[in-house]
Write a protein that holds these residues in place. Structure first.
Motif, short mmCIF file in Angstrom:
data_model
loop_
_atom_site.label_atom_id
_atom_site.label_comp_id
_atom_site.label_asym_id
_atom_site.label_seq_id
_atom_site.Cartn_x
_atom_site.Cartn_y
_atom_site.Cartn_z
N MET A 114 -7.56 12.53 0.06
CA MET A 114 -7.06 11.17 0.21
C MET A 114 -8.04 10.29 0.99
O MET A 114 -8.20 9.10 0.70
N VAL A 152 -7.25 6.32 0.69
CA VAL A 152 -5.84 6.19 1.06
C VAL A 152 -5.73 6.34 2.58
O VAL A 152 -6.28 7.28 3.15
N ALA A 169 -0.94 2.39 -3.30
CA ALA A 169 -1.61 3.50 -2.63
C ALA A 169 -1.11 4.84 -3.18
O ALA A 169 -1.88 5.78 -3.37
N ALA A 181 -3.24 7.73 -5.10
CA ALA A 181 -3.24 9.14 -4.70
C ALA A 181 -2.97 10.03 -5.91
O ALA A 181 -3.61 11.08 -6.09
N PHE A 230 -0.94 8.12 4.98
CA PHE A 230 -0.60 9.23 4.10
C PHE A 230 -0.24 10.47 4.91
O PHE A 230 -0.94 10.84 5.85
#
Length: 669
Positions: free
Chosen positions: A128, A133, A267, A271, A295
């Motif tokens: 990520m 992210v 977002a 992902a 995240f």
């Protein structure tokens, strides 16, 4: 209906309420279902709902629901051509998905490479970060072959700055997770988290993250197909948690506006694209008070809380899973989904646990179960009267969901649904759920993951109030009178008849560790005076049946339900559920639990560790053993100091509730 991927019969590799829910979806779509069951689940509801059922082994999950070979063999034996993993168990194990596909079967879930990429929190966090992210600051090792040691975790925790969260890299659901505020507690917390993670997920790998204080837990439901389309179905707010496990979930989140919803949705989709995701999944975020989000993890499966999303978006996510698994495109575009969002839904998890005893898991037989009903109310469950709840699996027994035009109406419907829910025979968190949903802070929508610690931490949910004791005493009298009338053919008018003035009869009830001595005066068989701790309760019974009665108290009607099981009386009045034991004719009670130096198991379970040896001196409350019950670990001790006289168990051993584990010879007074 076109089955382009060629499956017509689906084996559900799970149990409990999610297995029942999936089977209902399969039936609606025209597929046949196959259940699998362990020794403990021979009479389970999911077995009864299936078109076919296959026995797969002993009660422990490792010998049944976690055995890939047995599940594949069950699919072959039944002729199933697809497997749905549900959630939990093997649902996020890439090796299971590979085994299913290698056997020539269809796995109704994401591809193994996506599960691999997101199944380990450390690896997924690194991925990520590469995808841009936002992630919580932390340490998860420097690469795939660099699993942090205890020393690494301690060093990085201090570098990041306390408080920190120690987390299992290979799992979720709050297991293998510890919040640490004090540096001195780091070693024990890491060891405990590693042990619990290894037991729950087969891997003791851990990572450490900065704890985002007073944050909200907000997750985004995503869905992808094999044609490159990925959409999100908005968010769910899962901030009300105990032991880092969700208790209440709702959609939409009271904390989000349209702009933030779009940012988090984008977002989450990014992902999912990073791992070419197919099927149902959830991207979880922590949302800070500054409205920055980070995240946490991606769950590569259907979530427990998917019904609130289904209610708000008017979709069936299991149907979507089946359609995607057979090669179809997603039924809707992102724009179409955004236009469908209507109203609000709230879900609570009904668990066999005692919130007043640190959420201790409970086992036993369900003596009475009544699910709520009505407009906007949905119940997913595996419960029924007579079901034996075992210690081998998760404590969650049902999900109660309410939908309304807005959050206020959904909450009001949920409160009514909880008032109508009856579960007798096993201690549950029903009263706890009612207290959460009724709390002004929850009603306001302004709360965080600290909700329970801030508002309900010290609450006694099964308090033996004078009124509740009086209701129990009258229930015992009415039930005794019914038995007497039926056995001897007495007319109703003789019940309660006395040749002299009414006199108070003493009673003895046990509630938990407390003995209560109320006095009952029967006025005429329908009017009762009960004195509890010098407080007089006057009740008039206007209706009674073998399962309950209606009484007038202070001008208000109260509907009481009860059931007796030996000396135990389970009673519910729509506001609380209690268990009393009738000790009126019993011998004098023994000393308080543990005061004689005997350590007894507080529930059925498995011994994870024994911390002491024979001859060792221990202090009061020294941890003596660790018991695992319903996937949670509990440190056990006794309230005395002394010498370890004997040890009756060993690690790995299954034990029964109240079985002797360790005997301490207490120091002389």
């Amino acid at each position: 209906m076109s089955h382009t991927m060629g499956f017509t019969k689906v084996l559900v590799a799970n149990r409990g309420e999610i297995a029942v829910r999936i089977m209902r979806g399969l039936r609606r779509m025209g597929y046949r279902s196959v259940a699998v069951y362990s020794d403990a689940d021979r009479e389970a509801l999911h077995v009864r709902h299936a078109d076919e059922a296959v026995h797969i082994g002993a009660a422990p999950a490792a010998e049944s629901y976690l055995s890939i070979d047995k599940l594949i063999a069950a699919a072959r034996a039944s002729g199933a051509d697809a497997i749905h993993p549900g959630y939990g168990f093997l649902s996020e194990r890439a090796e299971f998905a590979r085994a299913v596909q290698s056997a020539g079967l269809i796995f109704i879930g994401p591809d193994p490479h996506s599960i691999d990429a997101m199944g380990n929190k450390s690896a997924s966090k690194r991925l990520m970060l590469q995808a841009g992210v936002p992630c919580v600051p932390g340490y998860q090792g420097r690469g795939a072959d660099d699993s942090p040691t205890d020393q690494d975790l301690q060093r990085e925790a201090l570098r990041i700055g306390l408080p920190v969260m120690i987390k299992a890299a290979a799992g979720g659901g709050g297991r293998g997770m510890r919040l640490v505020h004090d540096a001195d507690a780091l070693p024990a917390s890491i060891a405990s988290a590693r042990s619990e993670a290894a037991s729950a997920f087969g891997s003791g790998e851990l990572l450490v993250e900065k704890a985002v204080v007073d944050a909200r837990h907000v997750e985004i439901q995503i869905f992808g197909d094999r044609h490159g389309q990925i959409v999100h179905l908005g968010e769910r707010d899962c901030s009300v948690q105990r032991r880092n496990q969700k208790v209440v979930e709702e959609a939409p989140s009271p904390a989000l506006d349209e702009a933030l919803r779009q940012q988090m949705g984008e977002a989450a989709v990014a992902a999912a694209r990073a791992v070419q995701y197919v099927g149902a999944g959830t991207v979880e975020f922590m949302l800070g008070q500054d409205r920055q989000f980070y995240f946490l993890e991606m769950n590569t499966r259907l979530q427990v809380e998917h019904p609130v999303t289904e209610a708000v978006y008017g979709v069936d996510l299991v149907e979507w899973q089946l359609r995607v698994a057979r090669g179809e495109s997603l039924p809707m575009t992102q724009a179409e989904l955004n236009a469908r969002r209507r109203g609000a839904a709230i879900e609570v998890r009904l668990c066999a646990e005692d919130p007043s005893q640190d959420y201790r898991p409970q086992t036993g037989r369900v003596l009475r179960w009544r699910a709520p009903a009505g407009e906007g109310v949905r119940v997913d469950t595996g419960l029924y009267d007579g079901l034996a709840i075992s210690p081998f699996y998760d404590s969650m027994q049902a999900k109660i969901i309410a939908y309304g035009d807005d959050r206020k109406s959904a909450r009001n419907r949920l409160l009514r649904a909880l008032d109508e829910t009856v579960l007798l025979g096993v201690t549950s968190n029903l009263d706890f759920l009612r207290a959460i949903v009724a709390h002004p802070a929850f009603a306001s929508g302004q709360f965080s993951t600290a909700f329970l610690n801030q508002h309900l931490q010290q609450r006694q949910f099964d308090a033996a109030t004078p009124l509740r004791v009086a209701l129990a005493v009258v229930a015992l009298y009415l039930d005794d009178a019914r038995v007497l009338r039926e056995q001897h053919g007495l007319a109703d008018e003789w019940i309660g008849w006395q040749s002299s003035h009414p006199t108070a009869a003493p009673c003895v009830l046990r509630h938990g560790d407390d003995l209560i001595r109320p006095r009952l005066t029967v006025v005429d068989g329908r009017r009762f005076n009960v004195t509890v701790d010098d407080q007089r309760i006057d009740l008039q019974v206007i209706e009674s049946t073998p399962t309950g009665y209606v009484a007038i108290y202070e001008g208000q009607h109260r509907r009481i339900e009860f059931v007796r099981d030996g000396d135990a009386l389970w009673i519910a009045d729509g506001q609380a559920t209690s268990c009393f034991r009738d000790r009126t004719l019993a011998p004098v009670a023994s000393a308080a639990a543990g005061s004689d130096g005997r350590l007894l198991a507080h529930s059925d379970g498995r011994i994870v560790a024994v911390h002491v040896e024979v001859g060792q001196r221990v202090d009061r409350s020294t941890p003596l053993a660790v018991l695992e019950a319903m996937k949670m670990e509990f440190q056990l001790s006794v309230p005395v100091a002394g010498i370890v006289e004997s040890i009756a168990v060993q690690p790995g051993q299954q034990v029964k509730s109240r079985q002797l584990l360790v005997q301490i010879k207490p120091d002389a007074a």
